[in-house]
Design a protein around this motif. Structure first.
Motif, PDB file in Angstrom:
ATOM      1  N   GLU A 105      52.873  27.663  80.562  1.00  0.00           N
ATOM      2  CA  GLU A 105      52.688  29.098  80.325  1.00  0.00           C
ATOM      3  C   GLU A 105      53.636  29.919  81.208  1.00  0.00           C
ATOM      4  OE1 GLU A 105      51.015  30.677  78.106  1.00  0.00           O
ATOM      5  OE2 GLU A 105      50.000  28.954  77.226  1.00  0.00           O
ATOM      6  N   LEU A 106      53.802  29.514  82.459  1.00  0.00           N
ATOM      7  CA  LEU A 106      54.701  30.244  83.359  1.00  0.00           C
ATOM      8  C   LEU A 106      56.151  30.132  82.893  1.00  0.00           C
ATOM      9  CD1 LEU A 106      53.149  29.312  86.823  1.00  0.00           C
ATOM     10  CD2 LEU A 106      52.995  31.511  85.645  1.00  0.00           C
ATOM     11  N   ILE A 107      56.522  28.973  82.404  1.00  0.00           N
ATOM     12  CA  ILE A 107      57.891  28.783  81.907  1.00  0.00           C
ATOM     13  C   ILE A 107      58.146  29.658  80.688  1.00  0.00           C
ATOM     14  CG2 ILE A 107      59.439  27.109  80.810  1.00  0.00           C
ATOM     15  CD1 ILE A 107      58.148  24.980  82.661  1.00  0.00           C
TER      16      ILE A 107
ATOM     17  N   ASP B 299      57.809  35.898  79.546  1.00  0.00           N
ATOM     18  CA  ASP B 299      58.987  36.753  79.469  1.00  0.00           C
ATOM     19  C   ASP B 299      58.547  38.203  79.646  1.00  0.00           C
ATOM     20  OD1 ASP B 299      57.837  37.464  77.044  1.00  0.00           O
ATOM     21  OD2 ASP B 299      59.215  36.254  75.843  1.00  0.00           O
ATOM     22  N   ALA B 300      59.463  39.120  79.369  1.00  0.00           N
ATOM     23  CA  ALA B 300      59.157  40.537  79.592  1.00  0.00           C
ATOM     24  C   ALA B 300      58.014  41.022  78.716  1.00  0.00           C
ATOM     25  CB  ALA B 300      60.406  41.381  79.348  1.00  0.00           C
ATOM     26  N   ALA B 301      57.829  40.387  77.566  1.00  0.00           N
ATOM     27  CA  ALA B 301      56.764  40.814  76.658  1.00  0.00           C
ATOM     28  C   ALA B 301      55.395  40.284  77.081  1.00  0.00           C
ATOM     29  CB  ALA B 301      57.074  40.341  75.236  1.00  0.00           C
TER      30      ALA B 301
ATOM     31  N   ARG C  48      51.446  41.815  76.441  1.00  0.00           N
ATOM     32  CA  ARG C  48      50.412  41.038  75.759  1.00  0.00           C
ATOM     33  C   ARG C  48      49.170  40.890  76.635  1.00  0.00           C
ATOM     34  NH1 ARG C  48      54.868  37.798  74.254  1.00  0.00           N
ATOM     35  NH2 ARG C  48      54.303  36.204  75.789  1.00  0.00           N
ATOM     36  N   LEU C  49      49.371  40.683  77.925  1.00  0.00           N
ATOM     37  CA  LEU C  49      48.235  40.541  78.824  1.00  0.00           C
ATOM     38  C   LEU C  49      47.413  41.827  78.898  1.00  0.00           C
ATOM     39  CD1 LEU C  49      49.887  38.579  81.774  1.00  0.00           C
ATOM     40  CD2 LEU C  49      48.238  37.683  80.121  1.00  0.00           C
TER      41      LEU C  49
END
Length: 246
Positions: free
Chosen positions: A188-190, A193-195, A199-200
């Motif tokens: 998940e960390l990999i 991205d900026a989006a 989303r969070l």
């Protein structure tokens, strides 16, 4: 030659002091936890152009009070401790040429080149001095406390995320699934991205009711596994508030 006093010779203070010496500064150091009292602060600060207070937030005000009789009127007191903006303001009330300095990454491996943000009326003067020795400095517009505010807000994210990871892995270990969850978190960390941020935030607000129930169940699972559900319950409560705000 610039005289710098470093108060607090723990991991951060000793590394910064060593780099200053290597860069040509005259450095005086004092550590109350070694000497056993704060009186030596004044001796270290006598005649210093810059004082770097790197002891602890709990000791910051006492160290400054002990040093006041020895400080030159045009000296700069730089507080590098992670502390509240209110404490930084209290220090500035004691000595107007106080600069609020926030170390923005771990000091080991970087020393004096650890990225720093700083604020306060004397911040640009301090930046000019430290940059001459190789420091990485960003001066923020604003009063003492501005740098501390930025650092602590960022800490809510970084340290909060770290706490969530630690809690999740403790529960996964208890369930015999630690290796699987480690891989899931790393993936998940990999992919982030900026989006991901949008989303969070948007997803938490849009699906607050369902996610609150999910985190209540997660907290229940951790309880069954014998793991304190500190982050899970805090997440549940935040989602409840978001649901009520809709």
């Amino acid at each position: 030659m610039t005289v710098v006093a470093v108060l607090g010779l723990g991991e951060a203070g000793s590394l910064i002091a060593a780099d200053l010496i290597a860069a040509g500064a005259t450095v005086r150091g004092f550590d109350p936890r070694i000497a056993g009292e704060f009186g030596g602060d004044a001796e270290a600060c006598a005649g210093a152009d810059v004082v770097l207070s790197v002891n602890s937030a709990a000791d910051a005000a006492e160290a400054l009070r002990a040093s006041l009789p020895a400080l030159k009127p045009d000296a700069i007191w730089a507080d590098l401790n992670t502390a509240t903006p209110a404490l930084k303001e209290d220090l500035a009330a004691l000595f107007p040429r106080t600069v609020d300095v926030a170390l923005m990454s771990p000091v080991p491996g970087r020393g004096l080149r650890t990225p720093m943000t700083m604020s306060g009326p004397a911040a640009r003067s301090l930046a000019s001095i430290l940059e001459g020795f190789g420091a990485d400095v960003t001066v923020l517009d604003g009063p003492v406390g501005t740098a501390a505010t930025r650092k602590l807000l960022r800490s809510v994210f970084y340290k909060g995320m770290a706490a969530a990871v630690v809690e999740a892995l403790e529960a996964a270990k208890a369930a015999g699934l630690e290796e699987w969850l480690r891989g899931t978190i790393a993936a998940e960390l990999i992919r982030a991205d900026a989006a991901t941020l949008d989303r969070l935030v948007d997803g938490s607000r849009k699906h607050a009711v369902r996610r609150r129930e999910e985190m209540a169940a997660a907290a229940g699972l951790l309880g069954d596994l014998g793991v304190p559900a500190r982050i899970a319950t805090a997440s549940r409560d935040w989602l409840l508030q978001l649901a009520q705000e809709r």
